[in-house]
Design a protein around this motif. Structure first.
Motif, PDB file in Angstrom:
ATOM      1  N   ASP A  60       0.828  -1.203   0.000  1.00 35.94           N
ATOM      2  CA  ASP A  60       0.000   0.000   0.000  1.00 35.94           C
ATOM      3  C   ASP A  60       0.864   1.257   0.000  1.00 35.94           C
ATOM      4  OD1 ASP A  60      -2.221  -1.649   0.052  1.00 35.94           O
ATOM      5  OD2 ASP A  60      -2.622  -1.350   2.188  1.00 35.94           O
ATOM      6  N   ILE A  99      -5.847   5.182   2.729  1.00 34.56           N
ATOM      7  CA  ILE A  99      -6.688   4.195   2.049  1.00 34.56           C
ATOM      8  C   ILE A  99      -8.043   4.204   2.727  1.00 34.56           C
ATOM      9  CG2 ILE A  99      -6.985   1.725   1.612  1.00 34.56           C
ATOM     10  CD1 ILE A  99      -3.854   1.597   1.749  1.00 34.56           C
ATOM     11  N   TYR A 101     -12.400   2.764   1.773  1.00 33.00           N
ATOM     12  CA  TYR A 101     -13.145   1.780   0.986  1.00 33.00           C
ATOM     13  C   TYR A 101     -14.412   2.388   0.397  1.00 33.00           C
ATOM     14  CZ  TYR A 101      -9.947  -1.679   2.729  1.00 33.00           C
ATOM     15  OH  TYR A 101      -8.798  -2.381   2.993  1.00 33.00           O
ATOM     16  N   ASN A 105     -17.106  -1.926  -0.796  1.00 34.83           N
ATOM     17  CA  ASN A 105     -15.938  -2.525  -0.151  1.00 34.83           C
ATOM     18  C   ASN A 105     -14.735  -2.724  -1.079  1.00 34.83           C
ATOM     19  OD1 ASN A 105     -14.859  -3.220   2.355  1.00 34.83           O
ATOM     20  ND2 ASN A 105     -15.013  -5.397   1.857  1.00 34.83           N
ATOM     21  N   ARG A 106     -14.525  -1.784  -2.004  1.00 33.04           N
ATOM     22  CA  ARG A 106     -13.336  -1.810  -2.858  1.00 33.04           C
ATOM     23  C   ARG A 106     -12.345  -0.785  -2.332  1.00 33.04           C
ATOM     24  NH1 ARG A 106     -15.199  -1.553  -8.850  1.00 33.04           N
ATOM     25  NH2 ARG A 106     -13.108  -2.333  -9.141  1.00 33.04           N
ATOM     26  N   LYS A 107     -11.076  -1.148  -2.323  1.00 32.70           N
ATOM     27  CA  LYS A 107     -10.030  -0.291  -1.763  1.00 32.70           C
ATOM     28  C   LYS A 107      -9.774   0.914  -2.673  1.00 32.70           C
ATOM     29  CE  LYS A 107      -6.522  -2.243   0.423  1.00 32.70           C
ATOM     30  NZ  LYS A 107      -5.200  -2.885   0.715  1.00 32.70           N
ATOM     31  N   TYR A 109      -7.057   3.944  -3.016  1.00 38.02           N
ATOM     32  CA  TYR A 109      -5.795   4.572  -2.631  1.00 38.02           C
ATOM     33  C   TYR A 109      -5.980   6.068  -2.871  1.00 38.02           C
ATOM     34  CZ  TYR A 109      -3.797  -0.086  -2.677  1.00 38.02           C
ATOM     35  OH  TYR A 109      -3.534  -1.408  -2.420  1.00 38.02           O
ATOM     36  N   ILE A 137      -8.694   3.011  -7.863  1.00 36.71           N
ATOM     37  CA  ILE A 137      -9.349   1.749  -7.519  1.00 36.71           C
ATOM     38  C   ILE A 137      -8.867   0.723  -8.536  1.00 36.71           C
ATOM     39  CG2 ILE A 137     -11.548   0.531  -7.283  1.00 36.71           C
ATOM     40  CD1 ILE A 137     -12.830   3.349  -6.802  1.00 36.71           C
TER      41      ILE A 137
END
Length: 168
Positions: A60, A99, A101, A105-107, A109, A137
């Motif tokens: 990350d 970070i 979401y 629930n998608r990360k 940055y 994403i």
């Protein structure tokens, strides 16, 4: 509180919620959608699709540092010799790089930066302070890039709306 409208991409690849008092705009030729806070924008939000942009095995922190470096390069490349804007005084706001979401629930940055911009075709000779936010994403072998550019005087007022858009 602000209410939001839902925008669905023409090819049904994504949806995004945007403030109902913002306008659909013309963005960069490569953007998949653009939204402005008003017709003579003070904040511009654009969505880009990046083919062949994978997360690989990067940590990350490496992703966030690469994003900051990419923003720095973009700023340093903006000169009157190459276009209508000159970017200087770039600073990554590392305390705000993080970070979070999406609602599904998608990360995401997220990186924030500040810089000064001068335009050849708008109030030439005057410098304007900007805040840029950049979210990525990852989506399999590609990624979605969510980029905003705000005049500094409105950036704080639009910040929560920008984050809502990225989460949606």
């Amino acid at each position: 509180s602000t209410s939001f409208k839902k925008y669905t991409d023409d090819n049904n690849r994504f949806t995004i919620e945007y403030p109902d008092d913002w306008v659909l705009a013309e963005g960069h030729p490569d953007s998949k959608a653009a939204f402005d806070d008003q017709y003579e924008w003070r904040t511009d939000f654009q969505v880009f699709w990046n083919d062949d942009d994978t997360l690989d095995n990067r940590s990350d922190s490496k992703v966030l540092r690469a994003m900051e470096h990419g923003l720095w390069e973009t700023c340093s490349d903006e000169t009157f010799a190459d276009g209508t804007r000159k970017c200087t005084d770039f600073k990554a706001v590392t305390a705000d790089s993080n970070i979070f979401y999406t609602n599904d629930n998608r990360k995401v940055y997220f990186v924030k930066a500040t810089y000064t911009m001068e335009f050849s075709d708008y109030l030439r000779g005057q410098e304007h302070s900007f805040v840029k936010t950049f979210g990525i994403i990852y989506d399999g072998k590609s990624s979605w890039a969510l980029l905003t550019e705000s005049y500094e005087q409105v950036a704080d007022a639009h910040y929560d709306k920008i984050i809502h858009m990225m989460k949606s």
